[in-house]
Design a protein around this motif. Structure first.
Motif, PDB file in Angstrom:
ATOM      1  N   VAL A 105       0.840  -1.204   0.000  1.00 60.74           N
ATOM      2  CA  VAL A 105       0.000   0.000   0.000  1.00 60.74           C
ATOM      3  C   VAL A 105       0.871   1.249   0.000  1.00 60.74           C
ATOM      4  CG1 VAL A 105      -1.634   1.354   1.385  1.00 60.74           C
ATOM      5  CG2 VAL A 105      -1.996  -1.104   1.084  1.00 60.74           C
ATOM      6  N   LEU A 106       1.865   1.278   0.887  1.00 60.96           N
ATOM      7  CA  LEU A 106       2.712   2.463   0.994  1.00 60.96           C
ATOM      8  C   LEU A 106       3.567   2.668  -0.254  1.00 60.96           C
ATOM      9  CD1 LEU A 106       3.804   2.247   4.740  1.00 60.96           C
ATOM     10  CD2 LEU A 106       2.013   3.672   3.719  1.00 60.96           C
ATOM     11  N   GLN A 107       4.045   1.595  -0.837  1.00 63.65           N
ATOM     12  CA  GLN A 107       4.840   1.728  -2.056  1.00 63.65           C
ATOM     13  C   GLN A 107       3.990   2.261  -3.213  1.00 63.65           C
ATOM     14  OE1 GLN A 107       6.524  -2.214  -2.376  1.00 63.65           O
ATOM     15  NE2 GLN A 107       8.355  -1.627  -1.253  1.00 63.65           N
ATOM     16  N   LEU A 108       2.760   1.805  -3.320  1.00 58.35           N
ATOM     17  CA  LEU A 108       1.884   2.297  -4.383  1.00 58.35           C
ATOM     18  C   LEU A 108       1.503   3.762  -4.160  1.00 58.35           C
ATOM     19  CD1 LEU A 108      -0.382  -0.830  -4.903  1.00 58.35           C
ATOM     20  CD2 LEU A 108       1.195   0.167  -6.575  1.00 58.35           C
ATOM     21  N   ARG A 109       1.246   4.126  -2.903  1.00 53.63           N
ATOM     22  CA  ARG A 109       0.950   5.535  -2.607  1.00 53.63           C
ATOM     23  C   ARG A 109       2.123   6.420  -3.004  1.00 53.63           C
ATOM     24  NH1 ARG A 109      -1.145   5.458   3.612  1.00 53.63           N
ATOM     25  NH2 ARG A 109      -3.063   4.284   3.327  1.00 53.63           N
ATOM     26  N   SER A 110       3.325   5.996  -2.622  1.00 51.07           N
ATOM     27  CA  SER A 110       4.513   6.785  -2.920  1.00 51.07           C
ATOM     28  C   SER A 110       4.779   6.861  -4.417  1.00 51.07           C
ATOM     29  CB  SER A 110       5.736   6.206  -2.200  1.00 51.07           C
ATOM     30  OG  SER A 110       5.575   6.351  -0.798  1.00 51.07           O
ATOM     31  N   ALA A 111       4.583   5.764  -5.123  1.00 49.17           N
ATOM     32  CA  ALA A 111       4.782   5.763  -6.572  1.00 49.17           C
ATOM     33  C   ALA A 111       3.806   6.728  -7.245  1.00 49.17           C
ATOM     34  CB  ALA A 111       4.600   4.357  -7.131  1.00 49.17           C
TER      35      ALA A 111
END
Length: 114
Positions: free
Chosen positions: A24-30
């Motif tokens: 979730v956090l990686q997708l938000r950051s991307a």
């Protein structure tokens, strides 16, 4: 007893929801980076990324929705009073103890941010 309900809720979150947090956090950051730096995929007709309708934005929204639903399922099973709380959907991220901003940090030996 409410303390037993809370303990069951935390255990459920830890086993079922926390493993989803990194994705979730990686997708938000991307999505944030794509919008911030206006990264455009080569060969596409679009001139600037859409922060809401791009593929990565849709993936991030889907991942957020899955995480919220995971927390709701744990609440329904173990602590129904938590369903009315405004913090529902954020507990797993706090429990995971992972930096919410995945766009900075030191690279580890394996090339990943730590």
């Amino acid at each position: 007893d409410e303390e037993e309900q809370k303990a069951g809720f935390r255990e459920c979150l830890h086993s079922k929801c926390v493993p989803q947090v990194r994705n979730v956090l990686q997708l938000r950051s991307a999505n944030t980076l794509g919008t911030k730096f206006q990264v455009v995929t080569a060969g596409r007709a679009e001139t600037r990324p859409d922060p809401v309708n791009s593929d990565i934005a849709k993936q991030a929204a889907d991942a957020d929705a899955r995480l919220l639903e995971c927390e709701r399922q744990c609440a329904r099973r173990h602590w129904p009073d938590a369903l009315e709380q405004s913090w529902l959907g954020t507990v797993s991220v706090d429990m995971a103890d992972i930096a919410q901003d995945q766009t900075s940090g030191k690279r580890s030996i394996m090339g990943r941010f730590s």
